[in-house]
Design a protein around this motif. Structure first.
Motif, short mmCIF file in Angstrom:
data_model
loop_
_atom_site.label_atom_id
_atom_site.label_comp_id
_atom_site.label_asym_id
_atom_site.label_seq_id
_atom_site.Cartn_x
_atom_site.Cartn_y
_atom_site.Cartn_z
N TYR A 271 35.66 56.70 39.05
CA TYR A 271 35.76 56.02 40.34
C TYR A 271 35.53 57.00 41.50
CZ TYR A 271 37.54 52.09 37.63
OH TYR A 271 37.68 51.07 36.74
N ASN B 203 39.84 57.12 33.90
CA ASN B 203 38.96 56.35 34.79
C ASN B 203 38.85 56.96 36.18
OD1 ASN B 203 38.54 54.43 32.81
ND2 ASN B 203 40.18 53.10 33.53
N THR C 152 44.05 51.53 38.47
CA THR C 152 43.84 51.87 37.07
C THR C 152 45.08 52.57 36.53
OG1 THR C 152 42.42 53.01 35.49
CG2 THR C 152 42.68 54.06 37.65
N ARG D 130 37.45 52.36 48.47
CA ARG D 130 36.12 52.85 48.81
C ARG D 130 35.62 52.04 49.99
NH1 ARG D 130 30.71 51.31 47.66
NH2 ARG D 130 29.34 53.06 47.24
N PHE E 263 35.30 56.39 45.49
CA PHE E 263 36.66 55.91 45.66
C PHE E 263 37.58 57.10 45.90
CE2 PHE E 263 34.78 52.33 43.53
CZ PHE E 263 35.47 51.23 44.01
N LEU F 55 29.24 49.58 37.00
CA LEU F 55 29.86 49.82 38.30
C LEU F 55 28.81 50.04 39.38
CD1 LEU F 55 32.55 49.99 39.73
CD2 LEU F 55 32.68 52.40 39.09
#
Length: 115
Positions: free
Chosen positions: A89, A85, A80, A112, A94, A63
């Motif tokens: 993120y 997760n 997601t 994001r 995010f 990522l």
């Protein structure tokens, strides 16, 4: 959104490889989250690592590379269905836009903006 021909080919491949039930679940998931991206944002899809690399930092490296090398002046968007997760993120900047219940799942939509 991909062209109609590309969507049909994807659906055929997914149906043949995974079966009609999996295809139906995937299409319901995509339909529930379609249109949630901010205008002009790129959509990040299917980030994953091999099971033997889970929990060893491979996802973070992947990522980090994607975010460092992908210009996205209007931001990035992802969804997601795995609540595990979400913290990853968030670590990368995010923020949660909304959560959508979908059967037994809750789909989290996140975005994001460029820093």
């Amino acid at each position: 959104m991909p062209a109609a021909g590309a969507r049909v080919l994807w659906a055929a491949r997914t149906g043949l490889r995974c079966g009609p039930r999996a295809l139906g679940r995937t299409l319901r998931y995509l339909n529930a989250t379609d249109g949630g991206a901010p205008p002009g944002a790129w959509t990040l899809e299917f980030v994953g690592v091999r099971p033997d690399l889970t929990g060893r930092g491979a996802g973070r490296l992947l990522l980090n590379h994607v975010l460092a090398t992908t210009p996205a002046p209007h931001g990035l968007y992802l969804t997601t269905a795995d609540p595990a997760n979400v913290p990853l993120y968030r670590h990368f900047g995010f923020t949660t836009l909304h959560e959508t219940p979908l059967g037994p799942l809750t789909v989290t939509s996140m975005s994001r903006t460029e820093k």
